[in-house]
Design a protein around this motif. Sequence first.
Motif, short mmCIF file in Angstrom:
data_model
loop_
_atom_site.label_atom_id
_atom_site.label_comp_id
_atom_site.label_asym_id
_atom_site.label_seq_id
_atom_site.Cartn_x
_atom_site.Cartn_y
_atom_site.Cartn_z
N LYS A 1 41.43 43.56 46.32
CA LYS A 1 41.69 42.17 46.68
C LYS A 1 40.64 41.62 47.64
CE LYS A 1 45.31 39.21 48.51
NZ LYS A 1 46.64 39.14 49.08
N THR A 2 40.16 42.44 48.58
CA THR A 2 39.23 41.95 49.59
C THR A 2 37.78 41.98 49.15
OG1 THR A 2 39.14 44.13 50.62
CG2 THR A 2 40.74 42.56 51.50
N SER A 3 37.39 42.81 48.20
CA SER A 3 35.99 42.89 47.78
C SER A 3 35.76 41.95 46.61
CB SER A 3 35.62 44.32 47.41
OG SER A 3 36.32 44.74 46.27
N ARG A 4 35.44 40.74 46.93
CA ARG A 4 35.22 39.72 45.90
C ARG A 4 33.80 39.72 45.36
NH1 ARG A 4 39.72 36.52 45.85
NH2 ARG A 4 40.94 36.59 47.75
N GLU A 5 32.85 40.30 46.13
CA GLU A 5 31.46 40.26 45.69
C GLU A 5 31.15 41.29 44.60
OE1 GLU A 5 31.94 42.85 49.21
OE2 GLU A 5 32.21 40.71 48.98
N ILE A 6 31.94 42.38 44.53
CA ILE A 6 31.71 43.41 43.52
C ILE A 6 32.94 43.51 42.63
CG2 ILE A 6 31.17 45.82 43.09
CD1 ILE A 6 30.09 45.97 45.95
N PRO A 7 32.90 42.92 41.44
CA PRO A 7 34.05 43.07 40.55
C PRO A 7 34.14 44.51 40.04
CG PRO A 7 32.30 41.84 39.47
CD PRO A 7 31.86 42.10 40.87
N GLY A 8 35.33 45.05 40.04
CA GLY A 8 35.53 46.43 39.58
C GLY A 8 34.93 47.44 40.54
N ASP A 9 35.15 47.22 41.84
CA ASP A 9 34.61 48.10 42.88
C ASP A 9 35.04 49.55 42.62
OD1 ASP A 9 33.43 49.02 45.15
OD2 ASP A 9 34.89 48.19 46.54
N PRO A 10 34.10 50.49 42.58
CA PRO A 10 34.45 51.88 42.27
C PRO A 10 35.38 52.51 43.30
CG PRO A 10 32.06 51.64 42.50
CD PRO A 10 32.67 50.31 42.70
N LYS A 11 35.25 52.10 44.58
CA LYS A 11 36.14 52.65 45.61
C LYS A 11 37.59 52.26 45.33
CE LYS A 11 33.29 51.11 48.80
NZ LYS A 11 32.87 50.59 50.09
N ALA A 12 37.81 51.04 44.91
CA ALA A 12 39.16 50.58 44.62
C ALA A 12 39.72 51.31 43.40
CB ALA A 12 39.17 49.08 44.37
N ARG A 13 38.89 51.49 42.39
CA ARG A 13 39.34 52.18 41.18
C ARG A 13 39.68 53.64 41.47
NH1 ARG A 13 36.22 51.31 35.79
NH2 ARG A 13 37.70 49.61 35.75
N ILE A 14 38.82 54.32 42.23
CA ILE A 14 39.07 55.72 42.55
C ILE A 14 40.32 55.86 43.40
CG2 ILE A 14 38.18 57.68 43.88
CD1 ILE A 14 35.38 56.87 42.92
N SER A 15 40.50 54.98 44.38
CA SER A 15 41.68 55.04 45.23
C SER A 15 42.96 54.81 44.43
CB SER A 15 41.57 54.01 46.35
OG SER A 15 42.70 54.03 47.16
N SER A 16 42.92 53.87 43.50
CA SER A 16 44.09 53.60 42.67
C SER A 16 44.41 54.79 41.76
CB SER A 16 43.87 52.36 41.82
OG SER A 16 43.71 51.23 42.64
N ILE A 17 43.39 55.39 41.18
CA ILE A 17 43.61 56.54 40.30
C ILE A 17 44.15 57.73 41.09
CG2 ILE A 17 42.40 58.27 38.89
CD1 ILE A 17 40.60 55.97 37.91
N VAL A 18 43.60 57.97 42.28
CA VAL A 18 44.09 59.07 43.12
C VAL A 18 45.55 58.82 43.50
CG1 VAL A 18 43.87 60.13 45.41
CG2 VAL A 18 41.85 59.78 44.00
N GLY A 19 45.89 57.58 43.83
CA GLY A 19 47.27 57.25 44.17
C GLY A 19 48.22 57.51 43.02
N ILE A 20 47.85 57.11 41.82
CA ILE A 20 48.70 57.31 40.65
C ILE A 20 48.85 58.81 40.35
CG2 ILE A 20 48.82 56.97 38.15
CD1 ILE A 20 47.56 54.19 38.66
N VAL A 21 47.75 59.56 40.46
CA VAL A 21 47.80 61.00 40.20
C VAL A 21 48.70 61.69 41.23
CG1 VAL A 21 46.41 63.11 40.26
CG2 VAL A 21 45.61 61.13 38.99
N LEU A 22 48.61 61.30 42.50
CA LEU A 22 49.45 61.90 43.53
C LEU A 22 50.92 61.60 43.31
CD1 LEU A 22 47.34 61.37 46.76
CD2 LEU A 22 47.81 63.51 45.59
N ILE A 23 51.23 60.39 42.90
CA ILE A 23 52.63 60.02 42.64
C ILE A 23 53.17 60.82 41.46
CG2 ILE A 23 54.14 58.15 41.86
CD1 ILE A 23 52.39 56.27 43.58
N ILE A 24 52.39 60.94 40.38
CA ILE A 24 52.83 61.71 39.21
C ILE A 24 52.98 63.18 39.57
CG2 ILE A 24 52.10 62.51 36.93
CD1 ILE A 24 50.90 59.70 36.51
N ALA A 25 52.04 63.73 40.35
CA ALA A 25 52.14 65.14 40.77
C ALA A 25 53.38 65.36 41.63
CB ALA A 25 50.88 65.54 41.53
#
Length: 73
Positions: free
Chosen positions: A20-44
Amino acid sequence: MIPLLVLGIIALIVGFYIRKTSREIPGDPKARISSIVGIVLIIASVIIGSLTTIPAGHRGVVIRFSAVTGTIL
């Protein structure tokens, strides 16, 4: 199990916040990695929470949706 679930939720929230806060870089890799790690941790956390160990000399009754299935371990 609970700490893993909490870490997953925190990682998911951080990913959404970065996205939400990084408007200058669409599809910021840090946001994507953090979201994927969060989903994996919840599923685990859900998978680990559904497993248990029965000590030697004890019996375990299998319960599904708060009803006894009749299977004894």
